[in-house]
Design a protein around this motif. Structure first.
Motif, PDB file in Angstrom:
ATOM      1  N   ASN A   7     -47.721 -48.123  21.579  1.00 18.03           N
ATOM      2  CA  ASN A   7     -49.139 -48.133  21.908  1.00 18.03           C
ATOM      3  C   ASN A   7     -49.623 -49.573  21.823  1.00 18.03           C
ATOM      4  OD1 ASN A   7     -51.866 -47.849  22.150  1.00 18.03           O
ATOM      5  ND2 ASN A   7     -52.056 -46.246  20.621  1.00 18.03           N
ATOM      6  N   LEU A   8     -50.006 -50.149  22.946  1.00 20.01           N
ATOM      7  CA  LEU A   8     -50.438 -51.539  22.985  1.00 20.01           C
ATOM      8  C   LEU A   8     -51.942 -51.683  22.840  1.00 20.01           C
ATOM      9  CD1 LEU A   8     -48.112 -52.853  25.838  1.00 20.01           C
ATOM     10  CD2 LEU A   8     -47.722 -52.841  23.379  1.00 20.01           C
ATOM     11  N   GLN A  16     -44.816 -46.910  14.912  1.00 15.66           N
ATOM     12  CA  GLN A  16     -43.823 -47.983  15.001  1.00 15.66           C
ATOM     13  C   GLN A  16     -44.467 -49.346  14.793  1.00 15.66           C
ATOM     14  OE1 GLN A  16     -44.463 -45.613  17.280  1.00 15.66           O
ATOM     15  NE2 GLN A  16     -42.677 -45.166  18.544  1.00 15.66           N
ATOM     16  N   ARG A  17     -45.635 -49.517  15.362  1.00 20.86           N
ATOM     17  CA  ARG A  17     -46.326 -50.800  15.262  1.00 20.86           C
ATOM     18  C   ARG A  17     -46.714 -51.093  13.813  1.00 20.86           C
ATOM     19  NH1 ARG A  17     -51.573 -52.485  18.891  1.00 20.86           N
ATOM     20  NH2 ARG A  17     -52.004 -54.429  17.825  1.00 20.86           N
ATOM     21  N   LEU A  18     -47.142 -50.079  13.107  1.00 21.91           N
ATOM     22  CA  LEU A  18     -47.524 -50.254  11.707  1.00 21.91           C
ATOM     23  C   LEU A  18     -46.319 -50.648  10.858  1.00 21.91           C
ATOM     24  CD1 LEU A  18     -49.935 -50.114   9.851  1.00 21.91           C
ATOM     25  CD2 LEU A  18     -49.450 -47.702   9.489  1.00 21.91           C
ATOM     26  N   VAL A  19     -45.187 -49.983  11.037  1.00 23.04           N
ATOM     27  CA  VAL A  19     -43.970 -50.333  10.296  1.00 23.04           C
ATOM     28  C   VAL A  19     -43.514 -51.740  10.680  1.00 23.04           C
ATOM     29  CG1 VAL A  19     -41.533 -49.765   9.910  1.00 23.04           C
ATOM     30  CG2 VAL A  19     -43.250 -47.941   9.993  1.00 23.04           C
ATOM     31  N   THR A  24     -42.497 -57.315   9.340  1.00 18.61           N
ATOM     32  CA  THR A  24     -42.582 -58.705   9.817  1.00 18.61           C
ATOM     33  C   THR A  24     -43.750 -59.482   9.223  1.00 18.61           C
ATOM     34  OG1 THR A  24     -43.852 -58.061  11.778  1.00 18.61           O
ATOM     35  CG2 THR A  24     -41.430 -58.152  12.000  1.00 18.61           C
ATOM     36  N   SER A  25     -44.428 -58.892   8.243  1.00 19.27           N
ATOM     37  CA  SER A  25     -45.498 -59.651   7.589  1.00 19.27           C
ATOM     38  C   SER A  25     -44.883 -60.847   6.868  1.00 19.27           C
ATOM     39  CB  SER A  25     -46.242 -58.772   6.587  1.00 19.27           C
ATOM     40  OG  SER A  25     -45.420 -58.497   5.461  1.00 19.27           O
ATOM     41  N   ARG A  26     -45.707 -61.836   6.581  1.00 19.63           N
ATOM     42  CA  ARG A  26     -45.227 -63.059   5.933  1.00 19.63           C
ATOM     43  C   ARG A  26     -44.395 -62.752   4.693  1.00 19.63           C
ATOM     44  NH1 ARG A  26     -49.088 -67.875   3.592  1.00 19.63           N
ATOM     45  NH2 ARG A  26     -47.413 -69.224   2.879  1.00 19.63           N
ATOM     46  N   TRP A  27     -44.921 -61.930   3.804  1.00 13.30           N
ATOM     47  CA  TRP A  27     -44.231 -61.655   2.549  1.00 13.30           C
ATOM     48  C   TRP A  27     -43.203 -60.552   2.714  1.00 13.30           C
ATOM     49  CZ3 TRP A  27     -44.796 -65.841   0.212  1.00 13.30           C
ATOM     50  CH2 TRP A  27     -46.003 -66.533   0.229  1.00 13.30           C
ATOM     51  N   GLU A  65     -41.960 -49.962  -0.206  1.00  7.09           N
ATOM     52  CA  GLU A  65     -41.448 -48.793  -0.932  1.00  7.09           C
ATOM     53  C   GLU A  65     -41.914 -47.508  -0.243  1.00  7.09           C
ATOM     54  OE1 GLU A  65     -41.431 -46.839  -5.420  1.00  7.09           O
ATOM     55  OE2 GLU A  65     -42.789 -48.507  -5.001  1.00  7.09           O
ATOM     56  N   ARG A  66     -43.177 -47.469   0.133  1.00  4.60           N
ATOM     57  CA  ARG A  66     -43.724 -46.285   0.809  1.00  4.60           C
ATOM     58  C   ARG A  66     -43.019 -46.019   2.132  1.00  4.60           C
ATOM     59  NH1 ARG A  66     -48.625 -45.133   4.193  1.00  4.60           N
ATOM     60  NH2 ARG A  66     -49.045 -42.933   3.820  1.00  4.60           N
ATOM     61  N   ASP A  67     -42.650 -47.097   2.830  1.00  5.03           N
ATOM     62  CA  ASP A  67     -41.943 -46.969   4.108  1.00  5.03           C
ATOM     63  C   ASP A  67     -40.466 -46.625   3.919  1.00  5.03           C
ATOM     64  OD1 ASP A  67     -44.243 -47.518   5.544  1.00  5.03           O
ATOM     65  OD2 ASP A  67     -43.732 -49.620   5.916  1.00  5.03           O
TER      66      ASP A  67
END
Length: 123
Positions: A7-8, A16-19, A24-27, A65-67
């Motif tokens: 979903n763009l 998928q975008r949320l995961v 790929t977040s900085r930390w 952890e949640r993912d």
């Protein structure tokens, strides 16, 4: 707008975008790479990552952890001991992130050239 299952539309987050944002977040990237090498206690991981705040690292680890990517092992000892490690799913994600990091390192000269050309064209 949806392309290949993604979903763009920025107003709606597909799962998928949320995961992908978590991984790929900085930390998230740095935590996955550090934990790929071995398990870490919270304070060790914080030192390994650098300038991350305790709050930000806690949020990042909870999200991963949640993912299902990070395992938190709290031992009932005094003082408390908590170790973080990757799950099998997390190890797979870390391999992908490390591959992207390696590509970035290999192609950095090309990125610098492209930036210089872009900046010159804009001047």
């Amino acid at each position: 707008m949806t392309v290949s299952g993604w979903n763009l539309d920025s107003d709606q987050m597909c799962p998928q975008r949320l995961v992908l944002e978590h991984v790929t977040s900085r930390w998230g990237v740095l935590a996955l790479i550090a934990l790929e090498e071995r398990s870490h206690r919270f304070s060790e991981l914080r030192r390994a990552l650098g300038r991350v705040s305790e709050k930000m690292l806690t949020q990042t680890l909870q999200t991963l952890e949640r993912d299902g990517l990070v395992h938190r092992d709290a031992k009932p000892v005094i003082p408390p001991r908590v170790d973080y490690s990757l799950t099998d799913l997390g190890r797979e994600a870390a391999e992908q992130v490390r591959a992207l990091a390696a590509w970035t390192e290999r192609r950095m000269d090309d990125v610098h050239k492209a930036r210089a050309a872009y900046d010159e064209a804009r001047s």
